[in-house]
Design a protein around this motif. Structure first.
Motif, mmCIF file in Angstrom:
data_model
loop_
_atom_site.group_PDB
_atom_site.id
_atom_site.type_symbol
_atom_site.label_atom_id
_atom_site.label_comp_id
_atom_site.label_asym_id
_atom_site.label_seq_id
_atom_site.Cartn_x
_atom_site.Cartn_y
_atom_site.Cartn_z
ATOM 1 N N SER A 290 -52.294 75.328 -2.199
ATOM 2 C CA SER A 290 -51.986 76.231 -3.308
ATOM 3 C C SER A 290 -51.180 75.529 -4.407
ATOM 4 N N CYS A 291 -50.161 74.794 -4.016
ATOM 5 C CA CYS A 291 -49.348 74.074 -5.011
ATOM 6 C C CYS A 291 -50.155 72.959 -5.671
ATOM 7 N N THR A 292 -50.986 72.271 -4.892
ATOM 8 C CA THR A 292 -51.830 71.209 -5.440
ATOM 9 C C THR A 292 -52.743 71.756 -6.530
ATOM 10 N N VAL A 293 -53.344 72.909 -6.284
ATOM 11 C CA VAL A 293 -54.216 73.539 -7.286
ATOM 12 C C VAL A 293 -53.401 73.890 -8.532
ATOM 13 N N SER A 294 -52.194 74.432 -8.336
ATOM 14 C CA SER A 294 -51.373 74.812 -9.494
ATOM 15 C C SER A 294 -50.928 73.585 -10.302
ATOM 16 N N PHE A 295 -50.854 72.415 -9.661
ATOM 17 C CA PHE A 295 -50.488 71.172 -10.351
ATOM 18 C C PHE A 295 -51.716 70.465 -10.920
ATOM 19 N N ASP A 296 -52.890 71.069 -10.786
ATOM 20 C CA ASP A 296 -54.147 70.465 -11.250
ATOM 21 C C ASP A 296 -54.360 69.096 -10.602
ATOM 22 N N THR A 297 -54.054 68.998 -9.322
ATOM 23 C CA THR A 297 -54.179 67.797 -8.481
ATOM 24 C C THR A 297 -53.433 66.569 -9.022
ATOM 25 N N THR A 298 -52.345 66.810 -9.741
ATOM 26 C CA THR A 298 -51.506 65.724 -10.256
ATOM 27 C C THR A 298 -50.097 65.879 -9.706
ATOM 28 N N CYS A 299 -49.564 64.816 -9.109
ATOM 29 C CA CYS A 299 -48.226 64.864 -8.536
ATOM 30 C C CYS A 299 -47.188 65.090 -9.641
ATOM 31 N N PRO A 300 -46.339 66.102 -9.497
ATOM 32 C CA PRO A 300 -45.326 66.357 -10.525
ATOM 33 C C PRO A 300 -44.214 65.307 -10.539
ATOM 34 N N ASN A 301 -44.112 64.511 -9.481
ATOM 35 C CA ASN A 301 -43.071 63.477 -9.418
ATOM 36 C C ASN A 301 -43.489 62.170 -10.087
ATOM 37 N N CYS A 302 -44.708 61.694 -9.779
ATOM 38 C CA CYS A 302 -45.130 60.375 -10.278
ATOM 39 C C CYS A 302 -46.326 60.442 -11.213
ATOM 40 N N GLN A 303 -46.907 61.617 -11.392
ATOM 41 C CA GLN A 303 -48.095 61.831 -12.225
ATOM 42 C C GLN A 303 -49.358 61.206 -11.628
ATOM 43 N N GLY A 304 -49.301 60.782 -10.373
ATOM 44 C CA GLY A 304 -50.475 60.228 -9.703
ATOM 45 C C GLY A 304 -51.384 61.323 -9.169
ATOM 46 N N SER A 305 -52.549 60.932 -8.713
ATOM 47 C CA SER A 305 -53.518 61.878 -8.149
ATOM 48 C C SER A 305 -53.062 62.366 -6.784
ATOM 49 N N LEU A 306 -53.292 63.649 -6.524
ATOM 50 C CA LEU A 306 -53.054 64.217 -5.206
ATOM 51 C C LEU A 306 -54.383 64.278 -4.476
#
Length: 73
Positions: free
Chosen positions: A33-49
């Protein structure tokens, strides 16, 4: 070896080893759920989830490490 974190770093939802979870290259860990809300981008490093590989619980008496053999053979 991959550290299997047991909770989403954003919402604190419990994540068992076999649950669907997503990680970045720094092993930040999030629930689906959180991954979807972040659009598959890590909020810490901006890398791909990416989806974390599942790990089965170790059976009693099984070795704690996996032998990968000699990679040069």
């Amino acid at each position: 070896m991959l550290e299997m974190k047991t909770a989403c770093e954003h919402c604190q939802k419990r994540l068992d080893h076999e649950d669907e979870a997503y990680i970045c290259s720094y092993e930040c860990t999030y629930c689906k759920s959180c991954t979807v809300s972040f659009d598959t981008t890590c909020p810490n490093c901006q890398g791909s989830l990416l989806r974390r590989p599942p790990r089965q619980a170790r059976k009693e008496g099984s070795p704690s490490t996996v032998s990968r053999g000699d990679p040069l053979k």
